[in-house]
Design a protein around this motif. Sequence first.
Motif, mmCIF file in Angstrom:
data_model
loop_
_atom_site.group_PDB
_atom_site.id
_atom_site.type_symbol
_atom_site.label_atom_id
_atom_site.label_comp_id
_atom_site.label_asym_id
_atom_site.label_seq_id
_atom_site.Cartn_x
_atom_site.Cartn_y
_atom_site.Cartn_z
ATOM 1 N N VAL A 220 2.499 -7.645 1.778
ATOM 2 C CA VAL A 220 1.947 -8.546 2.783
ATOM 3 C C VAL A 220 2.340 -9.956 2.364
ATOM 4 C CG1 VAL A 220 0.062 -6.997 3.432
ATOM 5 C CG2 VAL A 220 -0.311 -8.700 1.636
ATOM 6 N N TYR A 221 2.251 -10.885 3.273
ATOM 7 C CA TYR A 221 2.682 -12.254 2.980
ATOM 8 C C TYR A 221 1.511 -13.126 2.549
ATOM 9 C CZ TYR A 221 7.189 -11.058 4.908
ATOM 10 O OH TYR A 221 8.406 -10.482 5.124
ATOM 11 N N ALA A 222 1.747 -13.936 1.543
ATOM 12 C CA ALA A 222 0.760 -14.891 1.056
ATOM 13 C C ALA A 222 0.705 -16.100 1.990
ATOM 14 C CB ALA A 222 1.131 -15.343 -0.359
ATOM 15 N N PRO A 223 -0.399 -16.833 1.985
ATOM 16 C CA PRO A 223 -0.456 -18.084 2.758
ATOM 17 C C PRO A 223 0.697 -19.005 2.375
ATOM 18 C CG PRO A 223 -2.631 -17.498 1.980
ATOM 19 C CD PRO A 223 -1.660 -16.549 1.310
ATOM 20 N N GLY A 224 1.235 -19.694 3.366
ATOM 21 C CA GLY A 224 2.355 -20.592 3.140
ATOM 22 C C GLY A 224 3.698 -19.950 3.402
ATOM 23 N N SER A 225 3.710 -18.650 3.649
ATOM 24 C CA SER A 225 4.969 -17.957 3.915
ATOM 25 C C SER A 225 5.480 -18.302 5.306
ATOM 26 C CB SER A 225 4.776 -16.442 3.818
ATOM 27 O OG SER A 225 5.965 -15.792 4.217
ATOM 28 N N ASP A 226 6.799 -18.493 5.402
ATOM 29 C CA ASP A 226 7.437 -18.708 6.699
ATOM 30 C C ASP A 226 8.085 -17.423 7.209
ATOM 31 O OD1 ASP A 226 6.794 -21.441 6.707
ATOM 32 O OD2 ASP A 226 8.589 -21.937 5.550
ATOM 33 N N ASP A 227 8.036 -16.351 6.411
ATOM 34 C CA ASP A 227 8.734 -15.116 6.758
ATOM 35 C C ASP A 227 7.920 -14.156 7.610
ATOM 36 O OD1 ASP A 227 10.958 -15.926 5.298
ATOM 37 O OD2 ASP A 227 10.159 -15.066 3.454
ATOM 38 N N GLY A 228 6.612 -14.194 7.508
ATOM 39 C CA GLY A 228 5.772 -13.254 8.234
ATOM 40 C C GLY A 228 4.373 -13.802 8.385
ATOM 41 N N LEU A 229 3.508 -12.996 8.963
ATOM 42 C CA LEU A 229 2.127 -13.384 9.194
ATOM 43 C C LEU A 229 1.352 -13.327 7.874
ATOM 44 C CD1 LEU A 229 0.039 -13.972 11.485
ATOM 45 C CD2 LEU A 229 -0.461 -11.530 11.407
ATOM 46 N N PRO A 230 0.857 -14.445 7.375
ATOM 47 C CA PRO A 230 0.152 -14.445 6.090
ATOM 48 C C PRO A 230 -1.213 -13.747 6.167
ATOM 49 C CG PRO A 230 0.861 -16.664 6.686
ATOM 50 C CD PRO A 230 1.049 -15.788 7.885
ATOM 51 N N VAL A 231 -1.648 -13.225 5.043
ATOM 52 C CA VAL A 231 -2.980 -12.659 4.903
ATOM 53 C C VAL A 231 -3.999 -13.769 5.137
ATOM 54 C CG1 VAL A 231 -4.620 -11.699 3.239
ATOM 55 C CG2 VAL A 231 -2.266 -10.918 3.230
ATOM 56 N N SER A 232 -5.098 -13.446 5.821
ATOM 57 C CA SER A 232 -6.158 -14.438 5.982
ATOM 58 C C SER A 232 -7.524 -13.768 5.949
ATOM 59 C CB SER A 232 -5.993 -15.228 7.284
ATOM 60 O OG SER A 232 -6.220 -14.389 8.398
ATOM 61 N N LEU A 233 -8.513 -14.532 5.508
ATOM 62 C CA LEU A 233 -9.912 -14.111 5.507
ATOM 63 C C LEU A 233 -10.676 -15.053 6.423
ATOM 64 C CD1 LEU A 233 -10.709 -13.719 1.693
ATOM 65 C CD2 LEU A 233 -10.235 -11.905 3.322
ATOM 66 N N GLY B 172 11.241 -3.596 3.248
ATOM 67 C CA GLY B 172 12.542 -4.252 3.303
ATOM 68 C C GLY B 172 13.229 -4.097 4.652
ATOM 69 N N GLN B 173 12.780 -3.123 5.459
ATOM 70 C CA GLN B 173 13.434 -2.846 6.738
ATOM 71 C C GLN B 173 12.621 -3.225 7.973
ATOM 72 O OE1 GLN B 173 13.125 -0.188 4.371
ATOM 73 N NE2 GLN B 173 15.049 -0.863 3.473
ATOM 74 N N THR B 174 11.300 -3.208 7.884
ATOM 75 C CA THR B 174 10.486 -3.388 9.091
ATOM 76 C C THR B 174 9.122 -3.982 8.754
ATOM 77 O OG1 THR B 174 9.676 -2.263 11.068
ATOM 78 C CG2 THR B 174 9.473 -1.064 8.997
ATOM 79 N N CYS B 175 8.462 -4.479 9.772
ATOM 80 C CA CYS B 175 7.076 -4.936 9.638
ATOM 81 C C CYS B 175 6.201 -4.168 10.627
ATOM 82 C CB CYS B 175 6.957 -6.429 9.935
ATOM 83 S SG CYS B 175 7.657 -7.483 8.648
#
Length: 128
Positions: A43-56, A107-110
Motif C-alpha cells: 500500500v502507499y504511504a502518505p506523500g506518495s504520488d504513485d497511488g492512493l495513500p493509506v489514511s485513517l 508490480g502489475q496492478t492495483c
Amino acid sequence: MSAETITSKPATGRRVRAALRTEDRDGRVSLMVEIGVEPDWHVYAPGSDDGLPVSLTVPAESALRLNDVRFPETADRHLSGTFTIEADIDTLPSHGTIHLRTQACSGQTCEAPEHLQLTWADATPKEA
C-alpha cells in the motif's frame, strides 16, 4: 493512574487486514493500527504520488481525535508486510469506529480502493 484500553476485532479486505489496540506510554495513550499486507503486494504511504495513500479517519461526531499520526518511514513510499500506524489520543470513548482507507498494489496492478472499519465497544480500565 488508570488508562482505558481497547482491542478491536480484525478487519479484512481483499489484500489487507488490520486491527486496533491502545497502549499506555508514560501516561500518554497511543492508538496503534496494526496492518498486514499480503506478500508481493503493498500500500502507499502518505506523500506518495504513485497511488492512493493509506489514511485513517474518524467520524465527525466522534469524541476521538487522532493527534500526531505516525507512519513507518520508507524510501519508496511503499508499505508492505506487517507495519503499525500510531497516533496519540487525548480521550478514548467507550465505543467508536476508525476508518482505514487503503489501495493494495502489486508490480502489475492495483486493486480498487477499500474502506475498512475498525470498531470497539466497552473500553475497559487498565491500572497503570
